[in-house]
Write a protein that holds these residues in place. Sequence first.
Motif, PDB file in Angstrom:
ATOM      1  N   ASP A  53     -15.225 140.594  94.424  1.00  0.00           N
ATOM      2  CA  ASP A  53     -15.810 139.625  95.150  1.00  0.00           C
ATOM      3  C   ASP A  53     -15.718 138.124  94.790  1.00  0.00           C
ATOM      4  O   ASP A  53     -15.447 137.952  93.201  1.00  0.00           O
ATOM      5  CB  ASP A  53     -17.439 139.869  94.758  1.00  0.00           C
ATOM      6  CG  ASP A  53     -18.377 140.758  95.576  1.00  0.00           C
ATOM      7  OD1 ASP A  53     -17.562 141.460  96.386  1.00  0.00           O
ATOM      8  OD2 ASP A  53     -19.444 140.605  95.768  1.00  0.00           O
ATOM      9  N   ASP A  54     -15.595 136.963  95.647  1.00  0.00           N
ATOM     10  CA  ASP A  54     -15.713 135.583  95.221  1.00  0.00           C
ATOM     11  C   ASP A  54     -14.295 135.044  95.148  1.00  0.00           C
ATOM     12  O   ASP A  54     -13.246 135.915  95.248  1.00  0.00           O
ATOM     13  CB  ASP A  54     -16.466 135.262  93.827  1.00  0.00           C
ATOM     14  CG  ASP A  54     -17.799 135.779  93.826  1.00  0.00           C
ATOM     15  OD1 ASP A  54     -18.480 135.932  94.943  1.00  0.00           O
ATOM     16  OD2 ASP A  54     -18.304 136.008  92.702  1.00  0.00           O
ATOM     17  N   HIS A 104     -17.767 136.593 102.568  1.00  0.00           N
ATOM     18  CA  HIS A 104     -18.601 136.448 101.372  1.00  0.00           C
ATOM     19  C   HIS A 104     -19.549 135.196 101.697  1.00  0.00           C
ATOM     20  O   HIS A 104     -20.022 134.736 100.681  1.00  0.00           O
ATOM     21  CB  HIS A 104     -18.115 136.736 100.218  1.00  0.00           C
ATOM     22  CG  HIS A 104     -18.972 137.077  99.036  1.00  0.00           C
ATOM     23  ND1 HIS A 104     -20.063 137.936  99.139  1.00  0.00           N
ATOM     24  CD2 HIS A 104     -18.754 136.550  97.540  1.00  0.00           C
ATOM     25  CE1 HIS A 104     -20.650 137.951  98.106  1.00  0.00           C
ATOM     26  NE2 HIS A 104     -20.082 137.399  96.957  1.00  0.00           N
ATOM     27  N   HIS A 108     -21.656 130.610  99.470  1.00  0.00           N
ATOM     28  CA  HIS A 108     -22.192 131.412  98.286  1.00  0.00           C
ATOM     29  C   HIS A 108     -23.723 130.962  97.684  1.00  0.00           C
ATOM     30  O   HIS A 108     -23.776 130.948  96.600  1.00  0.00           O
ATOM     31  CB  HIS A 108     -21.333 131.843  97.350  1.00  0.00           C
ATOM     32  CG  HIS A 108     -21.384 132.808  96.490  1.00  0.00           C
ATOM     33  ND1 HIS A 108     -22.441 132.988  95.566  1.00  0.00           N
ATOM     34  CD2 HIS A 108     -20.637 134.022  96.419  1.00  0.00           C
ATOM     35  CE1 HIS A 108     -22.285 134.172  94.880  1.00  0.00           C
ATOM     36  NE2 HIS A 108     -21.275 134.943  95.536  1.00  0.00           N
ATOM     37  N   HIS A 200     -15.631 141.545  89.754  1.00  0.00           N
ATOM     38  CA  HIS A 200     -15.382 140.132  90.035  1.00  0.00           C
ATOM     39  C   HIS A 200     -14.080 139.957  88.981  1.00  0.00           C
ATOM     40  O   HIS A 200     -14.320 140.138  87.832  1.00  0.00           O
ATOM     41  CB  HIS A 200     -16.596 139.276  89.426  1.00  0.00           C
ATOM     42  CG  HIS A 200     -17.986 139.479  90.284  1.00  0.00           C
ATOM     43  ND1 HIS A 200     -19.025 140.454  90.248  1.00  0.00           N
ATOM     44  CD2 HIS A 200     -18.378 138.733  91.329  1.00  0.00           C
ATOM     45  CE1 HIS A 200     -19.724 140.451  90.929  1.00  0.00           C
ATOM     46  NE2 HIS A 200     -19.561 139.188  91.682  1.00  0.00           N
TER      47      HIS A 200
HETATM   48 ZN   LIG Z   1     -20.313 136.823  95.230  1.00  0.00          ZN
END
Ligand SMILES: [Zn+2]
Length: 238
Positions: A53-54, A104, A108, A200
């Motif tokens: 993620d991210d 995503h 955010h 992450h």
């Molecule tokens: Zn995230």
Amino acid sequence: MSLSIKSVVLGLIALLVVLLGTWQLVNSRQVQLFGELVNRVDTDQKVIALTFDDGPAPGNTEAVLTMLAAEDVKATFFLVGSAMELHPRETMLIANAGHEIGNHSYSHQRMVLMSPGAVREELERTDALIRQSGYQGPILFRPPYGKKFVMLPWYLSHRDMTSVTWDLEPESHGDIAGNSQAITRYVLDKAKPGSILLLHVMFRSRQASLDAVPGIIEGLKAKGYRLVTVSELLALRP
Ligand SMILES: [Zn+2]
């Protein structure tokens, strides 16, 4: 108790139950009001989807891509629109390496109370940035912080987009998150056929997660698992 006090108390209890139910719905990894939400797939096959993620962020993108290439593994990256705008080169590297890219959101933020227009903007802007990278595969969605309520699921179902959460999250345990060996042990211990693992790896604060990637892949392979993208995992559903 007089009748009026009793009804006020009962009313407050009912309100509390509704609020608790709403909060659980917002945070649930398995349930949402509309459309499809997947946190794992029921299968007998020893397959696991590795998801990041991210980001993207410079430096760590190259690092994780090198690790995945060395193991000949494809993963799924849920990228943030604003970060793709800042780092188009890193986005393209992920696309060119053949990994799956998911949406995503653009900014955010928690999308629980966002207006319909803001939800649409968050998703469409990010989809467009994913396509600009040259990525041509399916685009799944992962809500920031895993949170969603009414508008977001409604919009996703309208667009026929699947929400993807996870059933394996080693970083949520404070005593594990800072230690790459502990992260690896946790994953190898808890992994089940059809699991979706969340890590992450884009930020310096998550160095332990990045360092855990090779050990996780080698350990899962040694246990007979095949690492697949989320779309490949979804294709195994009955
Ligand atoms: Zn995230």
